[in-house]
Design an enzyme around this catalytic site. Structure first.
Site, mmCIF file in Angstrom:
data_model
loop_
_atom_site.group_PDB
_atom_site.id
_atom_site.type_symbol
_atom_site.label_atom_id
_atom_site.label_comp_id
_atom_site.label_asym_id
_atom_site.label_seq_id
_atom_site.Cartn_x
_atom_site.Cartn_y
_atom_site.Cartn_z
ATOM 1 N N ASP A 148 0.876 -1.176 0.000
ATOM 2 C CA ASP A 148 0.000 0.000 0.000
ATOM 3 C C ASP A 148 0.906 1.216 0.000
ATOM 4 O OD1 ASP A 148 -2.250 1.865 0.570
ATOM 5 O OD2 ASP A 148 -3.302 -0.002 0.994
ATOM 6 N N HIS A 225 -3.871 2.768 -4.534
ATOM 7 C CA HIS A 225 -3.095 2.601 -3.300
ATOM 8 C C HIS A 225 -1.642 2.252 -3.612
ATOM 9 C CE1 HIS A 225 -6.221 2.847 -0.182
ATOM 10 N NE2 HIS A 225 -7.026 2.270 -1.055
ATOM 11 N N GLU A 281 -10.612 1.307 -4.588
ATOM 12 C CA GLU A 281 -10.374 2.743 -4.428
ATOM 13 C C GLU A 281 -9.306 3.309 -5.366
ATOM 14 O OE1 GLU A 281 -11.621 3.589 0.135
ATOM 15 O OE2 GLU A 281 -9.608 2.788 -0.081
#
Ligand SMILES: [Zn+2]
Length: 644
Positions: A148, A225, A281
């Site tokens: 991440d 991410h 996301e």
């Protein structure tokens, strides 16, 4: 007193000394039959494996009788789970073990815990210790979020900068680090914070988990991410100037070469059938501005950026399948069309999982409201900082991942908790967030819903907590649970109870589903600890309302409680103004309270503002205003305007 009554009391007292079999094992076994007799506490079980058992290799029968202990299991895993049950029985009974026959099997084949090892890096020992506890609870998957923006955590030989640089940052506190615009460091720099697993570390974790019948599922996050990747390999990002961005460029072939090379090394280390590729996301912002991404959309006739994401995921799905494995992705992978072999991990709610299951895709449920352990489990004022709302033990226990009426419920592979670690720096805090809530996960994943019983579970969870503490785990003490403020279950029939409210500033619809509708301020109910529990919200504006008491009324006080939770930009008001009127035309200010904001506290704080009249006043209308003054941003949340 008659003898029979005395005998009843005596037997009740005996029952309270020796626990009933219903009150010992977590997760609760499917069938428990008590029989007469007992056997020595330390008798060794005789184990046989019978692969023809109806419920498969994880099922078992554990029989304790006069002749000793026998285990019949559908496979090695079943024998291991029988031993876990036996260990818990031995812990619960001091003397001889009372006779019993337990016939047991799991409800779901996927019973997992996710741990975010990117936001804060957890060394090998921390992970091995959690695997130990998960195995006792008959869980069989651990999902490691290895990559991440906050740090890449797996050694990749083809791309050494991922760990030499992208695994270290300058600050441990993630928010302070973000405020400095995410500077990464080199391994060995004096202030470098972070770390990574070597392939040997990972092989050790995998082998240990395997010995306890648990599979380690790796997650390599794409296409969002991914700041840490583009910081060291900007050629796989969308920015032309060589600076990083949060997404991989799906327009470039080089990106697919990079990801396939990484996944080759991942699959070489991890034998798991399922490889998690994230998929959540991804910001569409960079893709919109990127000529390569836009060229791909045109060339492949894709439906915008959603289509681009779906294109990328489908390519990765094909690649992983060509190696004989399958992908899991967060539920955003449904956007733009799901890759045929992909498993959906449903986190934004249950809808994604339900949609995929109804369409015949396998799903794993981890809806944030029931399964995200970064939410606090207790009165948040006195807890370490948490994320989201509140997830107390009874709430996770109440969750059914595949209720009877759900279309496609047979496609639910199972359920997992997810523990994101933005706010968790210490292993003791990590464990505090896991336990006892993972005990509840164990039971919803293993035990058929008809056998669930919270009161029994609660008693067993306390015992299991004691056991875990003896073993050196830091466990939240459920005995101290404070799950709702005083008066939460009451209806306060104050003078404005049920009265009509005229909204001079509109409340936000986001809070309506949490109980913040047009009746919220006079329904007699106070808000819960969580911001998602009966609070009414206002965004970037004052709250200003007129309450109509219906007739001239003698009033001696007006009050309201406000919530502050800076992490999500919920702030207290900077001033309260209370005015009275008999005709709704002419108002008289009876009170103004100014309030200094506490900017330091990022956690929940509740504040009550109250006007008390020196002598009661008569009024029909009350105008109540909570001001945000010059700030003009963020939320105001209040629960009830009490008039007495
Ligand atoms: Zn691009």
């Amino acid at each position: 007193m008659k003898r029979t009554t005395l005998a009843l009391i005596a037997s009740a007292m005996m029952a309270s000394c020796a626990p009933s079999y219903r009150d010992v094992i977590i997760p609760q076994p499917q069938v428990v039959e008590t029989v007469k007799g007992s056997c020595p506490h330390d008798a060794e079980p005789a184990v046989t494996i019978d692969s023809s058992m109806e419920h498969g290799p994880e099922s078992y029968e554990l029989t304790i009788g006069k002749k000793g202990i026998t285990i019949k299991a559908g496979g090695e895993a079943g024998a291991f789970y029988a031993q876990q049950s036996l260990d818990q029985l031995r812990k619960a009974y001091e003397g001889r073990l009372p006779a019993v026959k337990i016939t047991d099997w799991p409800r779901f084949r996927y019973r997992g815990c996710h741990i975010d090892v990117s936001r804060h890096f957890w060394g090998k020992e921390v992970i091995l210790k959690q695997i130990d506890m998960f195995a006792r609870l008959k869980l069989n998957r651990i999902h490691l979020h290895l990559t991440d923006g906050a740090g890449w955590r797996m050694q990749i030989d083809a791309y050494p900068l991922l760990t030499q640089r992208a695994a270290f940052r300058s600050k441990s506190d993630i928010y302070e680090w973000e405020a400095e615009n995410l500077p990464y460091c080199n391994e060995g720099d004096p202030d470098a914070y972070g770390g990574y697993y070597t392939k040997d570390d990972l092989r050790e974790i995998i082998a240990y988990a395997d010995s306890l019948h648990m599979i380690v599922i790796p997650e390599i996050e794409m296409f969002g991410h991914s700041n840490e990747v583009t910081a060291v390999y900007p050629q796989v990002g969308c920015k032309k100037d060589g600076t990083r961005c949060s997404v991989f460029c799906v327009g470039k072939e080089e990106t697919f070469h990079f990801l396939e090379t990484v996944l080759d090394e991942v699959m070489e280390v991890f034998p798991s059938e399922y490889i998690h590729i994230g998929g959540d996301e991804a910001s569409k912002y960079y893709w919109k501005a990127c000529p390569d991404c836009q060229a791909r959309i045109r060339k492949e006739h894709l439906d915008g950026e959603d289509g681009l994401q779906s294109y990328g995921i489908k390519r990765m799905d094909e690649y992983v399948r060509s190696k004989g494995r399958k992908i899991i992705g967060w539920d955003e992978i449904l956007e733009g069309g799901l890759a045929p072999g992909a498993v959906v991990m449903s986190w934004r709610g249950e809808e994604g999982g339900r949609e995929a299951a109804a369409a015949g895709h396998e799903v794993i449920m981890t809806p944030s409201v029931f399964c995200y352990l970064d939410a606090v489990q207790n009165n948040p004022e006195h807890e370490p900082l948490g994320f989201g709302g509140m997830l107390p033990l009874p709430k996770i226990y109440s969750y059914d991942p595949a209720p009877a009426e759900m279309p496609g419920k047979e496609y639910v592979m199972g359920v997992q908790t997810s523990l994101w670690t933005e706010m968790i720096e210490k292993a003791s805090h990590l464990e505090y967030m896991l336990y006892p809530r993972v005990f509840a996960l164990s039971e919803i994943a293993w035990t058929d819903p008809g056998r669930k019983d919270y009161d029994s579970f609660y008693r067993r969870a306390l015992d299991m907590s004691d056991t875990a503490r003896e073993l050196g785990y830091n466990v939240f003490d459920q005995r101290n649970a404070d799950l709702a403020p005083e008066g939460y279950d009451q209806v306060f029939k104050h003078l404005a109870y049920g009265c009509k409210v005229e909204y001079l500033t509109p409340f936000h619809e986001k809070y309506v589903k949490h109980g913040g509708d047009e009746t919220a301020l006079t329904d007699g109910l106070i808000g819960g600890y969580s911001f998602k529990d009966r609070w009414q919200g206002y965004l970037n504006s004052d709250v200003s309302v007129i309450i109509d008491l219906g007739k001239p009324t003698t009033v001696s006080s007006v009050s309201s409680r406000f919530l502050q939770f800076r992490s999500i930009e919920v702030m207290h008001p900077e001033a309260i103004v209370i005015e009275t009127s008999s005709d709704k035309e002419h108002f008289e200010k009876v009170c103004e309270i100014s309030n200094e904001l506490d900017w330091e506290n990022r956690n929940y704080t509740y504040k009550k503002f109250e006007w008390k009249a020196d002598s009661p006043v008569e009024t029909r209308y009350i105008r109540f205003t909570g001001k945000i003054n010059d700030r003009r941003w963020g939320w105001i949340l209040l629960d009830e305007i009490m008039v007495n």
